[in-house]
Design a protein around this motif. Structure first.
Motif, PDB file in Angstrom:
ATOM      1  N   GLN A   1       6.905   5.581  37.933  1.00 30.45           N
ATOM      2  CA  GLN A   1       6.295   4.994  36.743  1.00 30.45           C
ATOM      3  C   GLN A   1       7.317   4.097  36.042  1.00 30.45           C
ATOM      4  O   GLN A   1       8.423   4.545  35.740  1.00 30.45           O
ATOM      5  CB  GLN A   1       5.801   6.097  35.815  1.00 30.45           C
ATOM      6  CG  GLN A   1       4.760   7.007  36.444  1.00 30.45           C
ATOM      7  CD  GLN A   1       3.524   6.243  36.871  1.00 30.45           C
ATOM      8  OE1 GLN A   1       2.732   5.792  36.038  1.00 30.45           O
ATOM      9  NE2 GLN A   1       3.340   6.096  38.177  1.00 30.45           N
TER      10      GLN A   1
ATOM     11  N   SER B   1      -1.777   9.628  47.242  1.00 31.67           N
ATOM     12  CA  SER B   1      -1.710   9.897  45.811  1.00 31.67           C
ATOM     13  C   SER B   1      -3.084   9.624  45.196  1.00 31.67           C
ATOM     14  O   SER B   1      -4.026   9.226  45.881  1.00 31.67           O
ATOM     15  CB  SER B   1      -0.653   9.010  45.154  1.00 31.67           C
ATOM     16  OG  SER B   1      -1.146   7.686  44.998  1.00 31.67           O
ATOM     17  N   GLU B   2      -3.163   9.809  43.894  1.00 29.27           N
ATOM     18  CA  GLU B   2      -4.422   9.571  43.184  1.00 29.27           C
ATOM     19  C   GLU B   2      -4.644   8.091  42.869  1.00 29.27           C
ATOM     20  O   GLU B   2      -5.717   7.724  42.392  1.00 29.27           O
ATOM     21  CB  GLU B   2      -4.432  10.377  41.888  1.00 29.27           C
ATOM     22  CG  GLU B   2      -4.325  11.871  42.113  1.00 29.27           C
ATOM     23  CD  GLU B   2      -3.925  12.625  40.860  1.00 29.27           C
ATOM     24  OE1 GLU B   2      -4.780  13.342  40.314  1.00 29.27           O
ATOM     25  OE2 GLU B   2      -2.766  12.477  40.433  1.00 29.27           O
ATOM     26  N   ALA B   3      -3.665   7.257  43.139  1.00 25.04           N
ATOM     27  CA  ALA B   3      -3.799   5.824  42.858  1.00 25.04           C
ATOM     28  C   ALA B   3      -4.904   5.224  43.719  1.00 25.04           C
ATOM     29  O   ALA B   3      -5.052   5.563  44.895  1.00 25.04           O
ATOM     30  CB  ALA B   3      -2.478   5.110  43.123  1.00 25.04           C
TER      31      ALA B   3
ATOM     32  N   VAL C   1       2.429  10.108  43.327  1.00 24.22           N
ATOM     33  CA  VAL C   1       2.251   8.731  42.851  1.00 24.22           C
ATOM     34  C   VAL C   1       3.618   8.066  42.721  1.00 24.22           C
ATOM     35  O   VAL C   1       4.639   8.728  42.536  1.00 24.22           O
ATOM     36  CB  VAL C   1       1.503   8.716  41.502  1.00 24.22           C
ATOM     37  CG1 VAL C   1       2.369   9.303  40.400  1.00 24.22           C
ATOM     38  CG2 VAL C   1       1.047   7.313  41.137  1.00 24.22           C
TER      39      VAL C   1
ATOM     40  N   ASP D   1       0.705   2.633  36.880  1.00 27.19           N
ATOM     41  CA  ASP D   1      -0.075   3.652  36.188  1.00 27.19           C
ATOM     42  C   ASP D   1      -1.379   3.915  36.944  1.00 27.19           C
ATOM     43  O   ASP D   1      -1.895   3.042  37.648  1.00 27.19           O
ATOM     44  CB  ASP D   1      -0.383   3.185  34.759  1.00 27.19           C
ATOM     45  CG  ASP D   1      -0.708   4.333  33.832  1.00 27.19           C
ATOM     46  OD1 ASP D   1      -0.564   5.490  34.252  1.00 27.19           O
ATOM     47  OD2 ASP D   1      -1.110   4.072  32.677  1.00 27.19           O
ATOM     48  N   LEU D   2      -1.919   5.105  36.783  1.00 27.59           N
ATOM     49  CA  LEU D   2      -3.191   5.454  37.423  1.00 27.59           C
ATOM     50  C   LEU D   2      -4.367   4.925  36.614  1.00 27.59           C
ATOM     51  O   LEU D   2      -4.292   4.879  35.393  1.00 27.59           O
ATOM     52  CB  LEU D   2      -3.309   6.973  37.551  1.00 27.59           C
ATOM     53  CG  LEU D   2      -2.297   7.650  38.472  1.00 27.59           C
ATOM     54  CD1 LEU D   2      -2.448   9.174  38.388  1.00 27.59           C
ATOM     55  CD2 LEU D   2      -2.473   7.184  39.904  1.00 27.59           C
ATOM     56  N   PRO D   3      -5.462   4.490  37.245  1.00 28.21           N
ATOM     57  CA  PRO D   3      -5.679   4.492  38.690  1.00 28.21           C
ATOM     58  C   PRO D   3      -5.090   3.271  39.403  1.00 28.21           C
ATOM     59  O   PRO D   3      -4.974   3.277  40.615  1.00 28.21           O
ATOM     60  CB  PRO D   3      -7.200   4.489  38.797  1.00 28.21           C
ATOM     61  CG  PRO D   3      -7.640   3.718  37.594  1.00 28.21           C
ATOM     62  CD  PRO D   3      -6.676   4.102  36.505  1.00 28.21           C
ATOM     63  N   GLY D   4      -4.724   2.238  38.677  1.00 30.22           N
ATOM     64  CA  GLY D   4      -4.116   1.063  39.289  1.00 30.22           C
ATOM     65  C   GLY D   4      -5.136   0.125  39.906  1.00 30.22           C
ATOM     66  O   GLY D   4      -6.337   0.381  39.899  1.00 30.22           O
TER      67      GLY D   4
ATOM     68  N   ARG E   1      -5.636   5.712  47.767  1.00 26.03           N
ATOM     69  CA  ARG E   1      -6.872   6.317  48.258  1.00 26.03           C
ATOM     70  C   ARG E   1      -7.611   5.360  49.193  1.00 26.03           C
ATOM     71  O   ARG E   1      -8.103   5.760  50.250  1.00 26.03           O
ATOM     72  CB  ARG E   1      -7.766   6.727  47.083  1.00 26.03           C
ATOM     73  CG  ARG E   1      -7.220   7.929  46.328  1.00 26.03           C
ATOM     74  CD  ARG E   1      -8.163   8.370  45.212  1.00 26.03           C
ATOM     75  NE  ARG E   1      -8.047   7.527  44.028  1.00 26.03           N
ATOM     76  CZ  ARG E   1      -9.053   6.906  43.439  1.00 26.03           C
ATOM     77  NH1 ARG E   1     -10.272   6.979  43.936  1.00 26.03           N
ATOM     78  NH2 ARG E   1      -8.850   6.182  42.349  1.00 26.03           N
TER      79      ARG E   1
END
Length: 199
Positions: A97, A56-58, A94, A24-27, A62
């Motif tokens: 899930q 990804s946004e994780a 990402v 799951d984000l942000p992790g 990043r």
């Protein structure tokens, strides 16, 4: 030589070390070892070989992207900024899930990885609608539906213009002999080599 879509996994995370399913984000953050892995990959890679580093946004992804660029800059201190790839954070890529398995630990649930791998291998056998459990779980079909358009969009943006430019050059000089690209030639003239898309 055609630009490629290069897939690179993020560095080792604290969740990896602790045996936690973390999607799951942000992790969680990269571990110290994972940070070093990313920097070393950047140091070993010619920045001129990449058009973009897309993550990804994780948090872990990043951080991996930032540290790859850091490693590139450390290894190429005299290279002008425009020679380095763009760093872009994009939604849609990402990782899978895992739904109700989120934050499960291998220590507390030794069979969790078997369940996850059983789901994964079912996808490889064509059962693309099998999903990880719960309302936030995903099937292979859902993953491809969000991932593929993003990856294709990045390739179209960064790779297709290079291919079209090459085709235009060939058309402009139809008598030019096509030469097979070699690794040595690519290293000797990085500016003439394709710039790949890193995901």
């Amino acid at each position: 030589m055609i630009p490629r879509l290069v897939l690179l996994r993020h560095g080792q995370t604290e969740a990896n070390v602790q045996g936690i399913l973390d999607t799951d984000l942000p992790g969680t953050s990269l571990s110290p070892a994972g940070m070093q892995q990313a920097v070393e990959w950047g140091r070993a890679t010619d920045p001129r070989s990449l058009a973009v580093v897309a993550t990804s946004e994780a948090l872990r992804a990043r951080q991996t992207g930032w540290l790859i660029l850091q490693g590139m800059r450390e290894a190429n201190p005299d290279l002008p900024d425009e020679e380095f790839p763009e760093l872009r954070i994009v939604p849609g890529i990402v990782e899978t899930q895992v739904g109700d398995w989120e934050n499960a630990t291998i220590k507390d649930n030794p069979g969790i990885m078997k369940q996850w791998l059983r789901t994964y291998y079912s996808w490889l056998q064509g059962e693309v609608d099998t999903a990880t459990p719960g309302p936030l779980g995903e099937s292979a079909r859902q993953i491809v539906a969000r991932y593929a358009p993003t990856a294709l969009g990045l390739y179209r943006e960064f790779a297709l213009p290079q291919i079209r430019a090459t085709q235009a050059d060939t058309t402009a000089d139809p008598t030019a002999e096509a030469e097979a690209p070699t690794a040595a030639a690519d290293m000797a003239a990085p500016g003439a080599s394709p710039k790949h898309v890193l995901l």
